[in-house]
Design an enzyme around this catalytic site. Sequence first.
Site, PDB file in Angstrom:
ATOM      1  N   ASP A  52      41.583  45.437  90.844  1.00 53.18           N
ATOM      2  CA  ASP A  52      40.285  46.100  91.531  1.00 53.18           C
ATOM      3  C   ASP A  52      39.611  44.632  92.114  1.00 53.18           C
ATOM      4  OD1 ASP A  52      40.745  48.573  90.877  1.00 53.18           O
ATOM      5  OD2 ASP A  52      39.758  48.372  89.016  1.00 53.18           O
TER       6      ASP A  52
ATOM      7  N   GLY B  21      43.254  44.243  98.544  1.00 51.01           N
ATOM      8  CA  GLY B  21      43.439  44.789  99.692  1.00 51.01           C
ATOM      9  C   GLY B  21      42.670  44.298 100.940  1.00 51.01           C
TER      10      GLY B  21
ATOM     11  N   ALA C 188      47.455  52.173  91.947  1.00 50.33           N
ATOM     12  CA  ALA C 188      46.671  51.199  92.747  1.00 50.33           C
ATOM     13  C   ALA C 188      45.757  51.624  93.556  1.00 50.33           C
ATOM     14  CB  ALA C 188      47.468  50.479  93.780  1.00 50.33           C
ATOM     15  N   GLY C 189      44.525  51.145  94.075  1.00 49.78           N
ATOM     16  CA  GLY C 189      43.492  51.702  94.836  1.00 49.78           C
ATOM     17  C   GLY C 189      42.993  50.799  95.633  1.00 49.78           C
ATOM     18  N   HIS C 190      43.490  50.338  96.807  1.00 50.99           N
ATOM     19  CA  HIS C 190      42.803  49.578  97.914  1.00 50.99           C
ATOM     20  C   HIS C 190      41.988  50.189  98.640  1.00 50.99           C
ATOM     21  CE1 HIS C 190      46.699  46.916  97.039  1.00 50.99           C
ATOM     22  NE2 HIS C 190      45.828  46.804  96.075  1.00 50.99           N
TER      23      HIS C 190
ATOM     24  N   GLN D 103      47.351  46.034  90.801  1.00 52.95           N
ATOM     25  CA  GLN D 103      46.842  46.058  89.520  1.00 52.95           C
ATOM     26  C   GLN D 103      46.615  44.376  89.286  1.00 52.95           C
ATOM     27  OE1 GLN D 103      50.126  47.826  89.388  1.00 52.95           O
ATOM     28  NE2 GLN D 103      48.624  49.401  89.998  1.00 52.95           N
TER      29      GLN D 103
ATOM     30  N   THR E  63      41.000  55.082  92.347  1.00 52.96           N
ATOM     31  CA  THR E  63      41.924  56.230  92.265  1.00 52.96           C
ATOM     32  C   THR E  63      41.367  57.413  91.600  1.00 52.96           C
ATOM     33  OG1 THR E  63      43.879  54.465  92.375  1.00 52.96           O
ATOM     34  CG2 THR E  63      44.423  56.370  91.338  1.00 52.96           C
TER      35      THR E  63
HETATM   36  P1  IMP Z   1      48.509  53.155  84.709  1.00 48.90           P
HETATM   37  O1  IMP Z   1      49.053  52.139  85.299  1.00 48.90           O
HETATM   38  O2  IMP Z   1      48.116  54.337  85.318  1.00 48.90           O
HETATM   39  O3  IMP Z   1      49.692  53.232  83.479  1.00 48.90           O
HETATM   40  O4  IMP Z   1      47.464  52.817  83.704  1.00 48.90           O
HETATM   41  C1  IMP Z   1      47.442  51.458  82.616  1.00 48.90           C
HETATM   42  C2  IMP Z   1      46.327  50.748  82.599  1.00 48.90           C
HETATM   43  O5  IMP Z   1      46.221  50.017  83.963  1.00 48.90           O
HETATM   44  C3  IMP Z   1      44.788  51.679  82.682  1.00 48.90           C
HETATM   45  O6  IMP Z   1      43.966  50.681  82.121  1.00 48.90           O
HETATM   46  C4  IMP Z   1      44.432  51.828  84.095  1.00 48.90           C
HETATM   47  O7  IMP Z   1      43.024  52.026  84.328  1.00 48.90           O
HETATM   48  C5  IMP Z   1      44.944  50.298  84.604  1.00 48.90           C
HETATM   49  N1  IMP Z   1      45.153  50.584  86.346  1.00 48.90           N
HETATM   50  C6  IMP Z   1      46.284  50.737  86.741  1.00 48.90           C
HETATM   51  N2  IMP Z   1      46.185  50.474  88.079  1.00 48.90           N
HETATM   52  C7  IMP Z   1      45.112  49.945  88.207  1.00 48.90           C
HETATM   53  C8  IMP Z   1      44.492  49.464  89.450  1.00 48.90           C
HETATM   54  O8  IMP Z   1      45.178  49.600  90.485  1.00 48.90           O
HETATM   55  N3  IMP Z   1      43.272  48.729  89.344  1.00 48.90           N
HETATM   56  C9  IMP Z   1      42.731  48.745  88.244  1.00 48.90           C
HETATM   57  N4  IMP Z   1      43.442  49.176  86.945  1.00 48.90           N
HETATM   58  C10 IMP Z   1      44.514  49.871  87.078  1.00 48.90           C
END
Ligand code: IMP
Length: 431
Positions: free
Chosen positions: A14, A18, A40-42, A223, A302
Amino acid sequence: MAPNTFVLGLQWGDEGKGKVVDALAPDYDLIARAQGGANAGHTIVIGGARHALHLLPSGVLRAGKECVLGNGMAFDPEIFLQEIDRLARQGIRLQGRLYVSDRAHLLLPYHKEFDRLSEEGVGRIGTTKKGIGPCYADKALRVTAIRVGELSDPAAFRARLKDVLARLNPRLRALGGKAASPTDLADRTLRLAVRLKPFVRDTVTLLHDRLGRGRRMLFEGAQGAMLDLDFGTYPYVTSSSASVGGVCTGLGVPPKAVGEVLGVAKAYTTRVGEGGFPTECLGAEAKMGERLRTVGHEFGTTTGRPRRCGWLDVIQLRYAIAVNGVDAIAMTKLDVLDGLKTVRICTGYRLGGRRLTSFPASAALLGRVRPVYEDLPGWTSPTASARRWADLPKAAQRYVLRVQKLCGIPVRMVSVGADRGALIHLSRGRA
Ligand code: IMP
């Protein structure tokens, strides 16, 4: 000419990658994602319109650029089609310039069911529940994994899914979950496969063709360094290699093809989910945490979850910079610190009577360290309309310069707002 560049999140995701990718994309020919999935969230804001992407690289918003979803990704076909349909409604067509690796791993609904179930028990990670961990676990286990390329032979895919579910359904039931019907899921996935077909490629061959023709590549991290499976705050991490090594394993490009690493860091720190966070604003600083969350709109793209907020942590940043060989920093959301009397930078950790100078491997230790802060004067005038270094208030410049000094690498860009144009490019060695 811009070298191939990896845009890496230096914190816990975060960071605003993006937006940085979107800003850099005009200088590149191809934008590729190597790892992760729809976790992911962009969010990219163009002329006031918000585009939230989860699976597709942010580069899709730049007309004419080729985009690749690499072999290292956990590929959710439903989300992929939803995203391309949404973009098509906005006039953005991707066929012929967007490619999905036939080696990427298929993420199917039962992965999300496993993710949901494991997040119910003790020892939860705080995942996005997008099925990421279970999909990568299947990949590592091999016997229960299915790759995108297997969709090209429907009969073989049906047989494979039947075998996979014969192994997984008893586990799903034992956990109190819902078993998946092999026939229904095969029908549903093969219907999606018809639409996916024009996008699926041997992306390793494609990328090497483009490298051979001197095409410039932007590798879009998802991430962040501290969520990397090996180097992050394990076990509170994601299940893929979010760091620089993941570019090579997740795309099939050699290390020398990764020309430069640009690390994106917010001017403060956030994280979602469980796990240690030494500079989190809690207790006496809880109000500050709340302020950062409100002003910075720190809610997950997300999942909508409120993000945990705290001060910038140079011990953590230096660790991420070292592991990834980061060349320069893009600092985002500096404007969120506007109006504060004092801004803090963590320059050390204390554990009992000891001062730690490196980032601890153990989650238990990380949970016990206390940050040592350096306080700097804040600034009252807003930075949001600044477009040149000279437009920034002196105290904001001092903050950026201090971060640069402490991190030992240049700050190349400073972002001061969500919109595409809210960006200050610093000339080499300027700040
Ligand atoms: P997962 O990737 O859904 O298995 O989540 C594992 C950890 O990574 C958790 O703490 C999520 O909140 C974090 N996480 C996964 N993707 C993102 C992202 O794009 N941004 C921020 N945190 C993420």
